[in-house]
Design a protein around this motif. Structure first.
Motif, PDB file in Angstrom:
ATOM      1  N   UNK A 280       0.850  -1.198   0.000  1.00  0.00           N
ATOM      2  CA  UNK A 280       0.000   0.000   0.000  1.00  0.00           C
ATOM      3  C   UNK A 280       0.882   1.243   0.000  1.00  0.00           C
ATOM      4  N   UNK A 281       0.391   2.273  -0.663  1.00  0.00           N
ATOM      5  CA  UNK A 281       1.106   3.551  -0.624  1.00  0.00           C
ATOM      6  C   UNK A 281       0.979   4.149   0.771  1.00  0.00           C
ATOM      7  N   UNK A 282       2.048   4.771   1.274  1.00  0.00           N
ATOM      8  CA  UNK A 282       1.929   5.454   2.562  1.00  0.00           C
ATOM      9  C   UNK A 282       0.890   6.570   2.479  1.00  0.00           C
ATOM     10  N   UNK A 283       0.330   6.925   3.602  1.00  0.00           N
ATOM     11  CA  UNK A 283      -0.668   7.996   3.661  1.00  0.00           C
ATOM     12  C   UNK A 283      -0.075   9.285   3.096  1.00  0.00           C
ATOM     13  N   UNK A 284      -0.932  10.104   2.531  1.00  0.00           N
ATOM     14  CA  UNK A 284      -0.500  11.370   1.937  1.00  0.00           C
ATOM     15  C   UNK A 284       0.301  12.230   2.917  1.00  0.00           C
ATOM     16  N   UNK A 285      -0.047  12.137   4.204  1.00  0.00           N
ATOM     17  CA  UNK A 285       0.664  12.923   5.226  1.00  0.00           C
ATOM     18  C   UNK A 285       2.134  12.528   5.323  1.00  0.00           C
ATOM     19  N   UNK A 286       2.469  11.337   4.847  1.00  0.00           N
ATOM     20  CA  UNK A 286       3.865  10.887   4.911  1.00  0.00           C
ATOM     21  C   UNK A 286       4.755  11.733   4.001  1.00  0.00           C
ATOM     22  N   UNK A 287       4.144  12.441   3.052  1.00  0.00           N
ATOM     23  CA  UNK A 287       4.915  13.329   2.179  1.00  0.00           C
ATOM     24  C   UNK A 287       5.909  12.591   1.302  1.00  0.00           C
ATOM     25  N   UNK A 288       5.553  11.391   0.858  1.00  0.00           N
ATOM     26  CA  UNK A 288       6.479  10.562   0.094  1.00  0.00           C
ATOM     27  C   UNK A 288       6.330  10.796  -1.405  1.00  0.00           C
ATOM     28  N   UNK A 289       7.468  10.970  -2.067  1.00  0.00           N
ATOM     29  CA  UNK A 289       7.538  11.057  -3.527  1.00  0.00           C
ATOM     30  C   UNK A 289       8.689  10.175  -3.973  1.00  0.00           C
ATOM     31  N   UNK A 290       8.514   9.504  -5.089  1.00  0.00           N
ATOM     32  CA  UNK A 290       9.594   8.705  -5.674  1.00  0.00           C
ATOM     33  C   UNK A 290       9.910   9.308  -7.025  1.00  0.00           C
TER      34      UNK A 290
ATOM     35  N   UNK B 256      25.838   4.398 -17.486  1.00  0.00           N
ATOM     36  CA  UNK B 256      25.599   3.240 -18.359  1.00  0.00           C
ATOM     37  C   UNK B 256      24.145   3.183 -18.806  1.00  0.00           C
ATOM     38  N   UNK B 257      23.892   2.951 -20.098  1.00  0.00           N
ATOM     39  CA  UNK B 257      22.508   2.792 -20.564  1.00  0.00           C
ATOM     40  C   UNK B 257      21.827   1.628 -19.835  1.00  0.00           C
ATOM     41  N   UNK B 258      20.606   1.864 -19.417  1.00  0.00           N
ATOM     42  CA  UNK B 258      19.851   0.845 -18.696  1.00  0.00           C
ATOM     43  C   UNK B 258      20.041   0.882 -17.193  1.00  0.00           C
ATOM     44  N   UNK B 259      20.859   1.790 -16.703  1.00  0.00           N
ATOM     45  CA  UNK B 259      21.073   1.953 -15.261  1.00  0.00           C
ATOM     46  C   UNK B 259      20.229   3.144 -14.828  1.00  0.00           C
ATOM     47  N   UNK B 260      19.417   2.952 -13.808  1.00  0.00           N
ATOM     48  CA  UNK B 260      18.563   4.027 -13.301  1.00  0.00           C
ATOM     49  C   UNK B 260      18.621   4.065 -11.783  1.00  0.00           C
ATOM     50  N   UNK B 261      18.582   5.267 -11.247  1.00  0.00           N
ATOM     51  CA  UNK B 261      18.500   5.472  -9.801  1.00  0.00           C
ATOM     52  C   UNK B 261      17.167   6.153  -9.516  1.00  0.00           C
ATOM     53  N   UNK B 262      16.402   5.566  -8.604  1.00  0.00           N
ATOM     54  CA  UNK B 262      15.114   6.100  -8.170  1.00  0.00           C
ATOM     55  C   UNK B 262      15.234   6.435  -6.697  1.00  0.00           C
ATOM     56  N   UNK B 263      14.825   7.644  -6.335  1.00  0.00           N
ATOM     57  CA  UNK B 263      14.995   8.134  -4.971  1.00  0.00           C
ATOM     58  C   UNK B 263      13.635   8.403  -4.337  1.00  0.00           C
ATOM     59  N   UNK B 264      13.464   7.908  -3.117  1.00  0.00           N
ATOM     60  CA  UNK B 264      12.270   8.219  -2.327  1.00  0.00           C
ATOM     61  C   UNK B 264      12.594   9.426  -1.465  1.00  0.00           C
ATOM     62  N   UNK B 265      11.726  10.418  -1.511  1.00  0.00           N
ATOM     63  CA  UNK B 265      11.868  11.622  -0.693  1.00  0.00           C
ATOM     64  C   UNK B 265      10.705  11.671   0.284  1.00  0.00           C
ATOM     65  N   UNK B 266      11.019  11.984   1.526  1.00  0.00           N
ATOM     66  CA  UNK B 266       9.984  12.161   2.556  1.00  0.00           C
ATOM     67  C   UNK B 266      10.021  13.625   2.957  1.00  0.00           C
TER      68      UNK B 266
END
Length: 178
Positions: free
Chosen positions: A22-32, A73-83
Motif C-alpha cells: 500500500x502507498x503510505x498515507x498522503x501525510x507521509x509526504x512521500x515522492x519517488x 551506463x545505458x539501462x542503469x537508473x536510480x530512483x529516490x524516495x523523498x519524505x
C-alpha cells in the motif's frame, strides 16, 4: 571466529507476480523520483547514507570518475524516495542482458526505516524494472526482475522482498570477508 554470511537470491518472472505494498498515507509526504541526470556524487551519497550501518563497503574505494561512469551506463537508473523533500531511500536498477533487470541496490536511510516506506519503494522499483525497456530503446523486454540480500542487510529486508512476491531461487552460506 566470524559468523557465517547468508545470501539469498530472489526473483520475479512475470509482472503479475508482484504484490504491491500500500502507498503510505498522503501525510507521509512521500515522492519517488528518477534521478534523470546521472551524478556520481549523489550516487555515492545515497550508497553511504543507506548502507553505512549495513556493511555496504564494495563501492567505497571507487574514485569519482568510476561512480560517474557506472551511473551513466545505458539501462542503469536510480530512483529516490523523498519524505517531505528529504532523501529517505533509493534503488538502483541495472538493465542486464537477455531481459534481466537487477535491483542492484535498495534501501532506506536509518531515520526512514519502520515507516512503511520500504514496501512501497520496492513495489515501485520492481514495477519500473518491468517497463525498463520502454525507457531505453533497443533493450530487450524484461523477462525477470531479480535482487539479492544477505544476513548483513536490515532485519526486515528478506521479509519485505517475499511479501512483494519475490521467490528465493538460491541461497549461499559463506564466511564474511574482513
Amino acid at each position: 571466529m566470524s559468523a557465517t554470511l547468508t545470501t539469498w537470491y530472489l526473483e520475479l518472472t512475470a509482472p503479475g507476480e508482484l504484490r504491491p505494498a500500500a502507498e503510505p498515507a498522503r501525510e507521509a509526504g512521500l515522492r519517488i523520483v528518477r534521478a534523470e541526470i546521472p551524478s556520481g556524487a549523489f550516487g555515492r551519497f545515497l550508497y553511504t547514507a543507506v548502507g553505512g550501518d549495513c556493511s555496504w563497503t564494495d563501492r567505497l574505494p571507487w574514485p569519482p570518475e568510476r561512480w560517474q561512469g557506472h551511473l551513466e551506463r545505458p539501462g542503469r537508473e536510480v530512483w529516490v524516495a523523498y519524505r517531505h523533500g528529504t532523501p529517505a531511500g533509493y534503488m538502483e536498477l541495472d538493465g542486464q542482458e537477455e531481459g534481466a533487470v537487477e535491483i542492484a541496490y535498495f534501501g532506506l536511510l536509518p531515520e526512514s526505516r519502520g515507516l512503511g516506506i520500504g514496501g512501497h519503494l520496492l513495489s515501485y522499483g520492481a514495477a519500473r524494472g518491468w517497463d525498463l525497456a520502454d525507457r531505453w530503446p533497443g533493450r530487450p523486454a524484461t523477462r525477470r526482475v531479480w535482487l539479492h540480500t544477505c544476513s548483513l542487510d536490515g532485519p526486515y529486508a528478506l521479509a519485505n522482498y517475499r511479501r512483494r512476491g519475490f521467490r528465493v531461487t538460491r541461497t549461499t552460506v559463506s564466511q564474511p570477508v574482513g
